[in-house]
Enzyme design. Structure first.
Site, PDB file in Angstrom:
ATOM      1  N   LYS C  79       0.842  -1.206   0.000  1.00 61.43           N
ATOM      2  CA  LYS C  79       0.000   0.000   0.000  1.00 61.43           C
ATOM      3  C   LYS C  79       0.873   1.251   0.000  1.00 61.43           C
ATOM      4  O   LYS C  79       1.924   1.283   0.662  1.00 61.43           O
ATOM      5  CB  LYS C  79      -0.914  -0.026   1.231  1.00 61.43           C
ATOM      6  CG  LYS C  79      -2.003   1.031   1.234  1.00 61.43           C
ATOM      7  CD  LYS C  79      -2.941   0.859   2.440  1.00 61.43           C
ATOM      8  CE  LYS C  79      -4.036   1.908   2.475  1.00 61.43           C
ATOM      9  NZ  LYS C  79      -4.932   1.735   3.639  1.00 61.43           N
ATOM     10  N   SER C 154      -9.805   1.843   2.550  1.00 62.85           N
ATOM     11  CA  SER C 154      -8.862   2.565   1.723  1.00 62.85           C
ATOM     12  C   SER C 154      -7.826   1.693   1.015  1.00 62.85           C
ATOM     13  O   SER C 154      -7.214   2.147   0.055  1.00 62.85           O
ATOM     14  CB  SER C 154      -8.143   3.592   2.578  1.00 62.85           C
ATOM     15  OG  SER C 154      -7.346   2.964   3.564  1.00 62.85           O
ATOM     16  N   SER C 178     -10.128  -0.532   6.715  1.00 62.23           N
ATOM     17  CA  SER C 178      -9.491  -0.341   5.417  1.00 62.23           C
ATOM     18  C   SER C 178      -8.807  -1.565   4.815  1.00 62.23           C
ATOM     19  O   SER C 178      -8.416  -1.546   3.655  1.00 62.23           O
ATOM     20  CB  SER C 178      -8.473   0.807   5.491  1.00 62.23           C
ATOM     21  OG  SER C 178      -9.148   2.037   5.469  1.00 62.23           O
TER      22      SER C 178
END
Lengths: 92, 481, 487
Positions: C79, C154, C178
């Site tokens: 990420k 996210s 997330s």
């Protein structure tokens, strides 16, 4: 609890943000609905300080570790001069 | 001087940099004066994703200061974020302590004109220092040096207990000497190791309520603090005397101009949005650890000064000078312990002769060959009249640089004082017969001729004649002829 | 079956049996990226050259008979809020559009030490604020099952990459759901670990007391392998727990006999789509039929959790994101007249709307006069929620809930309605508030053809229990087939 009003201009100043009039209007509405949502909290008896002695901190030994080379450190800076980061003139 | 109808009420916030090896929240070297931006890392420059880790030495030092100032130690406490934007604060928040400081509710006794006064210490907390902005007129912007970011600080907040600038100065001197005694700060004012903010209000004498206070920033020296306090108190009295009211505000002291200026009013006061630092768990100290640190606290300088005055009859000035440097105080006490000798004389030798040598050579006592035993012997020889004071200084100079016995040096240099009266009488008679003019001068009221005659005798004995005896002989002659 | 379709556990065995090389695995994944990335858009940055180089090294080490980690040579996506030295780490924000960190996040460092192959940096909601990956400054990521739908967020890029076969496994981060929500939306497995079990050093902070890096994979085993690699005490993170961790992958046990599953009624109420409720309950029933015990429980403060979450997370975010001021790194506005002007313009131009909303809310709740009413009460409520969970776990081993009230929604559907977007976090935020571990695992496809996630929550540091329960379910359904590797 009565509904809280948020002073957008004041909060924006604290947060170093600015909104033009149109944005401010949109934000005002959105922020108010968010605040209306979050302020619904149950009554709680004040149980004092926000500490958690059950999980004590492990501290660091006072031992020097390698520092970062200046060039590496300043590589991401938008403006550099004489080994320093440059900002608009500050008058205190 | 302040208008006689008023008194000032002053409180001080002292920031002291701690002399740990590393910074408070990262392993960067904690050292002053290095090239810009060479003592920093992603952590102390607030790079994304980096995290603080608390240096245990910082807590240890702060707890020691807490003990020294008779504080309650909060074994369970936390750190908080103080949020504000400034280019020298890379994270845009300072990690400090808000509602639970490490130490609180203490006091310290200061000496003002020989009198002890107790000053309340509200709290001591730990926090990080900010970087430095470099302003250069030749350049349109300001430069940021992050080296000082994360240097550990303790903030010592006093109660508003000062009623004069002299008290404030005495407190600052005391705090500084305690920091140095504890070995937790170098106390170097010129390097900014100690800085202070001053809170001043005034009130009519006899009033019990405090007046509105103003905070003054940018006070960079202790003498500056005295000037800043005097100025601000006078300013407030003037405002009141002119029928105005003092408004709560923050002012900036300009020491060069000897004036302060409005920085921000109460309405513009920062909203720091303190909240508990989520990156650092609760500090929990064992009682045993806190107690152990208490045992390590030496006799503190303020207590030592008071004791030297009481037990040895020294004046406050001399006592303070002796105590200021821990090794001088140690030599003083050890010398006294070596034998019967006058404390006043020991103090003089240390403060005059030894201090002069140390200043000239930039050496510490440990760098010399002098020991308490030898200093004691030397002073005894002078006190007993075995050698003259002047000869003593000659011996002293040798003892500083050579590992020699006192008697040996006296012998070798032939410094023993001549106290044989028949030998001295011959010298005195000789000098008198050669200095009729001085004898006449004396009789015409020029009494300093006596000193000249004694000097001539000393010269004739190559400094070894007992000056007191020779002086007596000369006086006897002058009175009888 | 292509190499990119396989799990890390399968590839690990194949590499050791010389059935394939690490370079072949990496090439297969990058071929798949070339095939899918235009529609999926999972990555902000691809690091193919470095990946191939690393894969080559792994092959050499394997050839030399070196003992390597089971994850050696496995392609992993990271990420974009996890700091990678020498590789752009943008948090999908204009504010950090050019930020190349001179240091590694500890979790990423651990992947490198395991000889994993980094495919690139995955897209996300700006600064991890969002539930759809639509707030990314750079691009939108599509759900690989249906390009008109969001991948969740996210960690939407990480989830989409794993689901589409553009990475074998991935690292995400989870502050309020997330990892779990996009895992649920994309039909894969994701673990939000116990707070303090994975170092946060180098994870660009959103809400420090809630953030946690976690693993995402197509199978429970992959997730357990990756978690074993990244967990552990880190002296660089004062909030990381001082304890030893087992090899969760080696310890996997599919036997669910004796497992007690709590079903909190508050998580199956209004607002949860009936189909989602049904699918989760069917999954629970399957476990019950195979020896687990199911009991209803109650977590009464759940209704307030979302409020407490948005207060705490936004407060911390407002402080954590204050450092983006144009001084030291990242975006600086081009024209300004003073320091104040530079601050205002840089921050107003550099942050997107969702980030600004959170900063404004956070600044407000911390500001003078409001702290006690909002922040302090939310923190006290947090204690109460944690206590309710602790009490619940006296009577059960794990708690099962839906991961989200509904499956993946359409791109643009919620983006202009913050409240509707926030409401979707209702099932996941309590876990972060209480610092607990929880995972999302697929429990089938709904009538829209989209995956539905079941969330299993455990007490602190009960990851092994969660993995075992999930592994038990995975075994009972004959392995998960809800990823998009075959699409």
């Amino acid at each position: 609890m009565t509904a809280m009003k948020m002073d957008i201009a004041h909060v924006a100043k604290l947060a170093k943000l600015q909104f033009d009039e149109q944005e401010a209007q949109k934000f005002e509405g959105q922020m108010q609905s968010i605040i209306d949502m979050v302020e619904n909290l149950p009554p709680l008896s004040d149980s004092g300080a926000l500490i958690d002695p059950e999980n004590p901190m492990i501290m660091r030994e006072d031992k020097v570790t390698d520092h970062c080379k200046r060039d590496e450190l300043l590589k991401n800076a938008p403006q550099v001069q004489a080994g320093c980061v440059v900002v608009p003139k500050v008058v205190e | 001087m302040l208008n006689d109808n008023y008194e000032m009420v002053v409180g001080l916030e002292v920031h002291a940099e701690l002399s740990t090896d590393t910074k408070i929240y990262c392993g960067c070297k904690n050292q002053f004066g290095l090239e810009v931006n060479t003592q920093c890392c992603p952590i102390c420059t607030g790079m994304p994703g980096t995290l603080p880790t608390l240096n245990e030495k910082v807590v240890e030092y702060a707890v020691k200061m807490g003990h020294a100032l008779n504080c309650t130690i909060n074994r369970i406490c936390k750190q908080d974020r103080k949020n504000y934007f400034y280019p020298d604060l890379p994270k845009a928040y300072q990690i400090s302590q808000f509602d639970i400081p490490l130490c609180e509710h203490g006091y310290v006794d200061i000496l003002v004109d020989g009198e002890e006064k107790r000053i309340g210490v509200t709290r001591i907390h730990i926090e990080e220092d900010a970087g430095k902005l470099i302003h250069d007129d030749s350049f349109a912007g300001s430069l940021v040096d992050f080296n000082r970011c994360g240097v550990p600080l303790i903030e010592i907040v006093s109660e508003p207990d000062f009623r004069s600038s002299a008290e404030a100065k005495a407190y600052l001197d005391t705090i500084r000497s305690i920091l140095i005694y504890l070995g937790i700060s170098d106390g170097k004012m010129q390097e900014g190791s100690i800085r202070c903010d001053v809170n001043v209000s005034v009130r009519k004498k006899g009033d019990t309520e405090f007046g509105t206070r103003c905070e003054m920033k940018n006070v960079n020296s202790f003498s500056g603090a005295v000037r800043a306090i005097e100025y601000e108190a006078a300013r407030q009295v003037e405002v009141l005397e002119n029928g105005g009211t003092v408004s709560q505000e923050t002012r900036r002291w300009d020491d060069a101009k000897g004036q302060n200026f409005l920085l921000r009013s109460k309405e513009d006061a920062h909203d720091y949005r303190y909240f508990p630092e989520p990156d650092l768990p609760t500090i929990v100290l064992e009682q045993e650890y806190v107690d152990r640190l208490k045992e390590q606290i030496p006799e503190l300088p303020n207590k030592k000064i008071a004791r030297y005055m009481k037990d040895y009859g020294l004046n406050q000035g001399d006592a303070t000078l002796l105590v200021e440097q821990m090794e001088k105080a140690a030599l003083f006490e050890e010398t006294l312990a070596c034998g019967k000798v006058s404390a006043k004389n020991v103090s003089n030798w240390i403060l005059v002769d030894l201090s002069k040598y140390m200043n000239e050579t930039k050496k510490s006592i440990a760098d010399t060959k002098l020991t308490p035993q030898k200093l004691c012997q030397l002073i005894q020889k002078v006190e007993q009249g075995v050698i003259s004071n002047t000869a003593g200084k000659t011996v002293f100079e040798v003892l500083l640089v050579e590992d020699r016995e006192v008697d040996e040096v006296i012998e070798e240099k032939g410094l023993k004082q001549i106290s044989d009266s028949s030998a001295l009488e011959a010298v005195v008679n000789e000098v008198l017969s050669n200095n009729q003019k001085s004898i006449d001068d004396y009789k015409n009221g020029k009494t300093n001729a006596l000193g000249y005659l004694v000097g001539q005798c000393m010269k004739a004995t190559k400094g070894q004649g007992n000056p007191a005896m020779m002086k007596e002989m000369i006086l006897a002659y002058l009175e009888n002829h | 079956m292509e190499l990119y379709q396989k799990t890390a556990a399968e590839l690990s065995k194949m590499l050791r049996n010389k059935e394939c090389s690490a370079v072949e695995v990496t090439k297969s994944v990058f071929d798949r990226i070339r095939q899918k990335e235009d529609t999926v858009g999972a990555y902000v940055t691809l690091t193919e050259d470095k990946a191939l180089e690393k894969a080559g090294e792994v092959d050499q080490k394997l050839a030399a008979g070196e003992e390597l980690s089971p994850l050696a040579g496995i392609p992993v996506g990271v990420k974009d809020n996890i700091c990678t030295q020498g590789i752009l780490t943008s948090c999908a924000s204009k504010m950090l559009y050019n930020f190349v960190p001179p240091y590694n996040a500890t979790a990423y460092d651990k992947l490198l030490k395991q000889d994993m192959v980094i495919t690139g940096k995955c897209n996300m909601d700006e600064f991890a604020m969002g539930s759809s990956t639509e707030t990314s400054y750079f691009k939108k990521t599509a759900n690989p099952h249906d390009p008109s739908r969001v991948p969740g967020g996210s960690s939407g890029g990480s989830a989409a990459a794993v689901s589409a076969g553009e990475a074998i496994v991935a690292l995400g981060s989870d502050t309020g759901g997330s990892i779990r929500q996009p895992a649920g939306f994309c039909g894969i497995v994701g673990l939000k670990p116990t707070y303090g079990s994975v170092s946060r050093y180098g994870l660009v902070a959103f809400a420090s007391s809630l953030d946690q890096i976690g693993p995402m994979g197509k199978s429970v085993a992959d997730t357990a392998m990756l978690y074993t690699a990244i967990c552990g005490r880190d002296p660089m993170d004062a909030t990381s727990a001082a304890r030893e961790y087992p090899d969760f992958y080696q310890n996997l046990n599919s036997n669910v006999k004796g497992l007690t599953i709590g079903i909190p009624k508050e998580y199956f109420g209004e607002g949860i789509e009936p189909e989602v409720k049904q699918m989760v309950m069917d999954a629970v029933k399957l476990l019950e039929q195979n020896g687990a015990t199911v009991k209803e429980i109650s977590l009464p403060s759940t209704g307030y959790a979302l409020n407490a979450y948005y207060i705490i997370a936004s407060a911390e975010a407002s402080s954590n994101l204050a450092r983006y001021d144009g001084v030291k790194y990242g975006y600086r506005t081009s024209e300004y007249t003073s320091l104040e002007d530079m601050y205002l313009k840089t921050r107003s131009e550099g942050f997107g709307d969702e980030v600004k909303r959170r900063i404004m809310l956070g600044t407000f709740v911390l500001s003078s006069g409001y702290y006690d009413a909002y922040y302090k009460r939310a923190k006290l409520l947090q204690k109460q929620i944690a206590a309710e969970f602790a009490a619940a776990f006296e009577g059960c081993d794990v708690i099962a809930t839906p991961t989200t009230p509904y499956s993946a929604f359409k791109l643009g559907e919620n983006i202009d309605d913050p409240l509707k977007m926030y409401a979707g976090d209702i099932c996941t935020v309590t876990v972060n508030i209480a610092g607990l571990p929880a995972m999302s695992l697929p429990c089938g496809m709904d009538s829209k053809g989209m995956p539905v996630g079941m969330q299993l929550i455990g007490p602190k540091f009960s990851e092994q229990t969660l993995f075992d329960a999930a592994f038990g379910y995975e075994s009972l359904v004959g392995g998960f087939t809800t990823s998009a590797v075959e699409k």
